[in-house]
Design a protein around this motif. Structure first.
Motif, PDB file in Angstrom:
ATOM      1  N   GLY A  25      38.912  39.405  47.447  1.00  0.00           N
ATOM      2  CA  GLY A  25      38.646  39.867  45.947  1.00  0.00           C
ATOM      3  C   GLY A  25      39.865  40.630  45.259  1.00  0.00           C
ATOM      4  N   LYS A  26      41.229  40.416  45.896  1.00  0.00           N
ATOM      5  CA  LYS A  26      42.493  41.122  45.302  1.00  0.00           C
ATOM      6  C   LYS A  26      43.267  40.120  44.575  1.00  0.00           C
ATOM      7  N   SER A  27      44.085  40.577  43.834  1.00  0.00           N
ATOM      8  CA  SER A  27      44.993  39.768  42.866  1.00  0.00           C
ATOM      9  C   SER A  27      46.078  39.207  43.718  1.00  0.00           C
ATOM     10  N   SER A  81      40.778  37.348  43.829  1.00  0.00           N
ATOM     11  CA  SER A  81      40.147  37.511  42.608  1.00  0.00           C
ATOM     12  C   SER A  81      40.660  36.666  41.247  1.00  0.00           C
TER      13      SER A  81
END
Length: 305
Positions: A141-143, A174
């Motif tokens: 869920g991270k960039s 994400s």
């Protein structure tokens, strides 16, 4: 067929040595040698690394030598296809692309051997040292940023092997973007624009992060590696098959002799991390070609691909 616009901007030309008395046959048809460099490295750094090598080659070969920067990795293939370059160093994935586009017209010549005798490097996933992320799983869920769609370590190997390990980049992060180059990725990471990036390193003392820290562009110890790929074969210096064999032989001989004849030039060009050059052949890159072909097939299977 490639449609990307090629952006060629010369960094500098060096006149031929006036002391060369004997002109080989190839010099009658080749009046200038053009060496391609991707814009993945910032311009000032590219000039600092490559200009001494240009000076050396011009004197050694007896013809003007010019460095050309191209807009992206694929631009090297476009320029070679259009006979606008004589030589360039291709990343393994760019070499794979080049072989799809040019076939046997693109020939590998030689590649780096590092100070530990290693003929390759690694893709790494890097996070900020002060972040809580310790594994790729932690980046759920991270960039995330890849470097370039035609980069081996900045896209092909991490995309392929992360997926094999159960981390589909499109689903796990994400969002993913292409930063335009390795320097861009690491600089943006340190500035907090991404939570993780894919880049490369040869070993713990040599790589993009280490080079940027050495130049004062990021603080030393600002990042941490949380994932490492299998070994990637070192990037081949490559040429066009339609060039005179005498020119190709002369170029290889000059580069092989650079460490002994111009040690300061060799150190600047290789960042002091290369012990010598070794011959490269097409078969060395079959595994990389298989990785890039699978990624391309996956892309075409997607809607709109």
């Amino acid at each position: 067929m490639l449609t990307r616009r090629l952006l060629l901007a010369g960094l500098g030309t060096v006149a031929a040595s006036p002391t060369l008395a004997q002109q080989d046959d190839w010099r009658q048809s080749i009046r200038e040698i053009r060496f391609g460099v991707s814009s993945a490295e910032n311009e000032a750094a590219a000039i600092a690394r490559n200009q001494p090598m240009v000076d050396y080659l011009a004197k050694r070969l007896g013809v003007p030598v010019k460095i050309y920067r191209v807009s992206d990795y694929a631009g090297l293939v476009e320029a070679m296809r259009a006979d606008q370059l004589e030589f360039s160093r291709f990343g393994p994935a760019v070499y794979s692309l080049g072989r799809r586009v040019l076939g046997d017209k693109l020939q590998p010549l030689f590649r780096d051997v590092d100070n530990n005798g290693q003929e390759g490097y690694y893709s790494v996933v890097v996070v900020r040292a002060d972040s809580p992320y310790r594994t790729v799983a932690d980046l759920k869920g991270k960039s995330f940023a890849f470097a370039d769609p035609n980069s081996t370590s900045g896209y092909a190997f991490p995309a392929y092997f992360l997926r094999k390990q159960g981390f589909d980049p499109q689903a796990h992060f994400s969002g993913t973007v292409f930063s335009g180059g390795h320097d861009n990725s690491v600089l943006a990471l340190v500035r907090g624009q991404f939570d993780g990036v894919a880049t490369y390193q040869v070993n713990e003392n040599s790589g993009v992060v280490q080079r940027l820290a050495l130049r004062g562009m990021i603080p030393a110890g600002a990042t941490r590696v949380i994932w490492t790929s299998p070994l990637i074969p070192a990037s081949p210096f490559s040429t066009r098959a339609n060039l005179p064999q005498g020119l190709k032989d002369a170029f290889v001989a000059a580069m092989m002799a650079m460490k002994d004849e111009a040690p300061d030039v060799f150190k600047a060009f290789t960042d002091g991390q290369v012990s010598r050059y070794a011959p490269a052949k097409h078969e060395d890159y079959l595994d990389v070609i298989a990785v890039t072909e699978e990624l391309e097939a996956r892309r075409k299977q997607k809607p709109g691909g």
